[in-house]
Design an enzyme around this catalytic site. Sequence first.
Site, PDB file in Angstrom:
ATOM      1  N   ASP A  91      89.466 -90.454 136.338  1.00  0.00           N
ATOM      2  CA  ASP A  91      88.640 -89.361 136.499  1.00  0.00           C
ATOM      3  C   ASP A  91      87.230 -89.800 136.191  1.00  0.00           C
ATOM      4  O   ASP A  91      86.205 -89.761 135.785  1.00  0.00           O
ATOM      5  CB  ASP A  91      88.108 -88.108 136.869  1.00  0.00           C
ATOM      6  CG  ASP A  91      88.623 -87.228 137.998  1.00  0.00           C
ATOM      7  OD1 ASP A  91      88.765 -88.357 139.398  1.00  0.00           O
ATOM      8  OD2 ASP A  91      89.341 -86.802 138.009  1.00  0.00           O
TER       9      ASP A  91
ATOM     10  N   ARG B 145      81.979 -94.065 143.705  1.00  0.00           N
ATOM     11  CA  ARG B 145      82.037 -94.339 142.267  1.00  0.00           C
ATOM     12  C   ARG B 145      81.940 -95.767 141.827  1.00  0.00           C
ATOM     13  O   ARG B 145      81.140 -96.245 140.669  1.00  0.00           O
ATOM     14  CB  ARG B 145      82.929 -94.136 141.383  1.00  0.00           C
ATOM     15  CG  ARG B 145      82.883 -92.516 141.551  1.00  0.00           C
ATOM     16  CD  ARG B 145      83.821 -91.586 140.210  1.00  0.00           C
ATOM     17  NE  ARG B 145      83.298 -90.341 140.809  1.00  0.00           N
ATOM     18  CZ  ARG B 145      84.302 -89.198 140.377  1.00  0.00           C
ATOM     19  NH1 ARG B 145      84.860 -89.188 140.197  1.00  0.00           N
ATOM     20  NH2 ARG B 145      83.853 -87.723 140.117  1.00  0.00           N
TER      21      ARG B 145
ATOM     22  N   LYS C 123      89.726 -78.239 135.664  1.00  0.00           N
ATOM     23  CA  LYS C 123      89.174 -77.622 136.986  1.00  0.00           C
ATOM     24  C   LYS C 123      90.644 -77.854 138.059  1.00  0.00           C
ATOM     25  O   LYS C 123      90.307 -77.091 138.159  1.00  0.00           O
ATOM     26  CB  LYS C 123      88.111 -79.038 137.414  1.00  0.00           C
ATOM     27  CG  LYS C 123      88.150 -79.096 138.370  1.00  0.00           C
ATOM     28  CD  LYS C 123      86.314 -79.764 139.035  1.00  0.00           C
ATOM     29  CE  LYS C 123      86.311 -80.877 139.457  1.00  0.00           C
ATOM     30  NZ  LYS C 123      87.058 -81.970 139.995  1.00  0.00           N
ATOM     31  N   SER C 124      91.460 -78.509 137.591  1.00  0.00           N
ATOM     32  CA  SER C 124      92.429 -79.521 138.527  1.00  0.00           C
ATOM     33  C   SER C 124      93.507 -77.813 138.219  1.00  0.00           C
ATOM     34  O   SER C 124      94.075 -77.099 139.471  1.00  0.00           O
ATOM     35  CB  SER C 124      92.845 -80.512 138.155  1.00  0.00           C
ATOM     36  OG  SER C 124      92.624 -81.222 138.654  1.00  0.00           O
TER      37      SER C 124
ATOM     38  N   ARG D 243      84.479 -87.540 152.899  1.00  0.00           N
ATOM     39  CA  ARG D 243      85.942 -87.411 152.140  1.00  0.00           C
ATOM     40  C   ARG D 243      86.795 -87.858 152.705  1.00  0.00           C
ATOM     41  O   ARG D 243      86.871 -87.186 153.849  1.00  0.00           O
ATOM     42  CB  ARG D 243      85.783 -86.952 151.223  1.00  0.00           C
ATOM     43  CG  ARG D 243      84.767 -87.723 149.275  1.00  0.00           C
ATOM     44  CD  ARG D 243      84.890 -86.565 148.487  1.00  0.00           C
ATOM     45  NE  ARG D 243      86.113 -86.832 148.177  1.00  0.00           N
ATOM     46  CZ  ARG D 243      87.043 -86.437 146.592  1.00  0.00           C
ATOM     47  NH1 ARG D 243      86.177 -85.098 146.161  1.00  0.00           N
ATOM     48  NH2 ARG D 243      88.175 -86.950 145.845  1.00  0.00           N
TER      49      ARG D 243
ATOM     50  N   ARG E 156      80.216 -86.611 137.942  1.00  0.00           N
ATOM     51  CA  ARG E 156      80.775 -87.621 137.346  1.00  0.00           C
ATOM     52  C   ARG E 156      80.088 -88.471 136.993  1.00  0.00           C
ATOM     53  O   ARG E 156      79.904 -89.435 136.220  1.00  0.00           O
ATOM     54  CB  ARG E 156      82.205 -88.070 137.248  1.00  0.00           C
ATOM     55  CG  ARG E 156      83.126 -86.657 136.707  1.00  0.00           C
ATOM     56  CD  ARG E 156      84.942 -87.111 136.046  1.00  0.00           C
ATOM     57  NE  ARG E 156      85.043 -85.871 136.541  1.00  0.00           N
ATOM     58  CZ  ARG E 156      85.272 -84.709 136.218  1.00  0.00           C
ATOM     59  NH1 ARG E 156      85.322 -84.897 134.620  1.00  0.00           N
ATOM     60  NH2 ARG E 156      86.847 -83.895 136.874  1.00  0.00           N
TER      61      ARG E 156
ATOM     62  N   ARG F  22      94.519 -74.665 140.465  1.00  0.00           N
ATOM     63  CA  ARG F  22      95.945 -74.630 141.386  1.00  0.00           C
ATOM     64  C   ARG F  22      96.419 -73.222 140.835  1.00  0.00           C
ATOM     65  O   ARG F  22      96.760 -72.501 141.792  1.00  0.00           O
ATOM     66  CB  ARG F  22      97.065 -75.666 140.385  1.00  0.00           C
ATOM     67  CG  ARG F  22      96.856 -77.310 141.233  1.00  0.00           C
ATOM     68  CD  ARG F  22      97.414 -77.648 140.355  1.00  0.00           C
ATOM     69  NE  ARG F  22      97.513 -79.454 141.192  1.00  0.00           N
ATOM     70  CZ  ARG F  22      96.638 -80.198 141.125  1.00  0.00           C
ATOM     71  NH1 ARG F  22      94.793 -79.556 140.904  1.00  0.00           N
ATOM     72  NH2 ARG F  22      96.958 -81.068 141.778  1.00  0.00           N
TER      73      ARG F  22
ATOM     74  N   LYS G 219      85.726 -91.373 145.912  1.00  0.00           N
ATOM     75  CA  LYS G 219      86.120 -89.317 145.357  1.00  0.00           C
ATOM     76  C   LYS G 219      84.360 -88.740 145.980  1.00  0.00           C
ATOM     77  O   LYS G 219      84.241 -89.305 146.954  1.00  0.00           O
ATOM     78  CB  LYS G 219      85.473 -90.246 143.659  1.00  0.00           C
ATOM     79  CG  LYS G 219      86.850 -90.510 143.420  1.00  0.00           C
ATOM     80  CD  LYS G 219      88.415 -89.236 143.398  1.00  0.00           C
ATOM     81  CE  LYS G 219      88.975 -90.618 142.661  1.00  0.00           C
ATOM     82  NZ  LYS G 219      90.639 -89.455 143.273  1.00  0.00           N
TER      83      LYS G 219
ATOM     84  N   GLN H 185      96.925 -85.586 144.911  1.00  0.00           N
ATOM     85  CA  GLN H 185      95.428 -84.176 145.465  1.00  0.00           C
ATOM     86  C   GLN H 185      96.721 -84.209 146.749  1.00  0.00           C
ATOM     87  O   GLN H 185      97.368 -83.353 147.705  1.00  0.00           O
ATOM     88  CB  GLN H 185      94.726 -84.509 146.030  1.00  0.00           C
ATOM     89  CG  GLN H 185      93.647 -83.712 145.114  1.00  0.00           C
ATOM     90  CD  GLN H 185      92.103 -84.391 145.717  1.00  0.00           C
ATOM     91  OE1 GLN H 185      92.241 -84.506 146.165  1.00  0.00           O
ATOM     92  NE2 GLN H 185      91.376 -83.918 144.799  1.00  0.00           N
TER      93      GLN H 185
HETATM   94  C1  S3P Z   1      92.764 -84.026 141.718  1.00  0.00           C
HETATM   95  C2  S3P Z   1      93.751 -85.118 141.304  1.00  0.00           C
HETATM   96  C3  S3P Z   1      92.401 -86.323 141.873  1.00  0.00           C
HETATM   97  C4  S3P Z   1      91.277 -87.395 140.644  1.00  0.00           C
HETATM   98  C5  S3P Z   1      90.719 -85.465 141.266  1.00  0.00           C
HETATM   99  C6  S3P Z   1      91.051 -83.895 140.752  1.00  0.00           C
HETATM  100  C7  S3P Z   1      94.208 -83.056 141.098  1.00  0.00           C
HETATM  101  O1  S3P Z   1      92.652 -86.901 142.806  1.00  0.00           O
HETATM  102  O2  S3P Z   1      89.942 -87.499 141.364  1.00  0.00           O
HETATM  103  O3  S3P Z   1      89.296 -85.290 140.607  1.00  0.00           O
HETATM  104  O4  S3P Z   1      93.548 -82.309 141.449  1.00  0.00           O
HETATM  105  O5  S3P Z   1      94.890 -83.049 141.650  1.00  0.00           O
HETATM  106  P1  S3P Z   1      93.167 -88.376 144.017  1.00  0.00           P
HETATM  107  O6  S3P Z   1      94.483 -87.186 144.017  1.00  0.00           O
HETATM  108  O7  S3P Z   1      92.336 -87.619 145.507  1.00  0.00           O
HETATM  109  O8  S3P Z   1      92.960 -89.002 143.449  1.00  0.00           O
END
Ligand code: S3P
Length: 435
Positions: free
Chosen positions: A317, A348, A22-23, A121, A392, A27, A344, A168
């Site tokens: 996660d 969580r 997903k990340s 959030r 999750r 990107r 999150k 992030q």
């Molecule tokens: C992510 C970073 C994490 C993670 C999220 C995805 C990312 O969050 O928990 O599911 O894609 O950079 P944080 O950077 O807010 O910790």
Amino acid sequence: MHTKTVYPVSTFGGELRVPGDKSVSQRIAMLAALAKGTSEVSGFLRGEDAMSTMSAMCSLGASAKFEGDILKITGTGGKFKEPANPLDMGNSGTGTRLLAGLLAGQKMTVTMTGDASLSRRPMGRIKTPLELMGAQIELTGEKGTLPMTVRGTPLRGIRYELPMASAQVKSCVLLAGLFAEGKTTVIEPRPTRDHTEKLFQTLGIPLHIDGLEISLNGFGPNGPQITARRLTVPGDFSSAAFWIAAVAARPGAELIVRGVGLNPRRTALLDVLKRMGALIKTEIVEDHGDPIGTVFVRGAKLRGTEIGGDEIPNLIDELPMLAVTGALANGDTVIRDAAELRVKESDRIAVTAEHLRAFGVDVKEHADGMTVRGPAKLHAPPEPLASHGDHRITMSMAMLATFADAPVKLEQVECVATSYPDFWNHLEQLGGKVE
Ligand code: S3P
């Protein structure tokens, strides 16, 4: 509202491939939209978060279509167009926070909205550094939350110490830094996932990494000239994590997951499970950018452990699933330094603790984590478990349900499509029973 009933099973396992990360997918959606030409992306996640981000990039002038398993993304060459309407970012925190960085230096005004969970959030964490760079960010939600309006302005590079370990926020500042004048440096309190840095390097954007300090020289308002190319999204380790942990805790069970991303900034779960007594081996098959490989798991009787410090961002996660694993292990599993879990897709810590208690597990909640005592006698909760809009949470509780004494009802399970639309099919493929 969708409901599923998950049945207890006596064994569980097999072989599978998980959907794309997903990340990384998100990107790539952004960087391919910035590039000139058509990028061919294999393994792109067809989950809601990645799709929301991709469609936001299309509203900004990119175009994308699947041809079989390949997503072809035609970029803007850096010339984004102002979207006619607010961008609906769905449930995606990554999409929202990273895109705010990418847009902060563009000559246009863009508003982003999101679903109920995303609208709770915190966005102040990106507004602060972006404003230091000269950006104009307006958060019109009640408490520093969405909707967010980004009014593009000329940016200057900054040196920014992140107040929390967040990939992030780091990525947001680095993306804004591409369009700034001068040098941008971010300093992390602990190492977090480095997919943005790795992709910059793959795309030829120079980056200087010195321990926890990451720097780049801005390209000014026109941004970097990057060209389209072939890119591969690894299988999502965080999706594989549910099966890996559930099989690791089931003596006699066996599992093979192929094609999964094994970036060390994502796989701390494997170290923790091994410490708990799990039998796990990994094999790297491909290694350019993010390593991709196979995970082999054999179930064993696990023991509790302590999880904290630098390990946390690299399994952030996976913590709901680790708490579930703690309930199956012998002794106490203590999670610390994980206050970020409270912001999150749901809180969580609170939601995991509440759900584990509903199964009869002894859990102590801490401000920054929890202590789970195992092995618990797991009773099916009398009431259906609510997802709180958190994929999750639902998937972790589905895993625990396979160990319970009777079928378990899960409510609002549609959120699973955020990251893992095939989750229920894969659960059945591995021997689970779902209705
Ligand atoms: C992510 C970073 C994490 C993670 C999220 C995805 C990312 O969050 O928990 O599911 O894609 O950079 P944080 O950077 O807010 O910790």
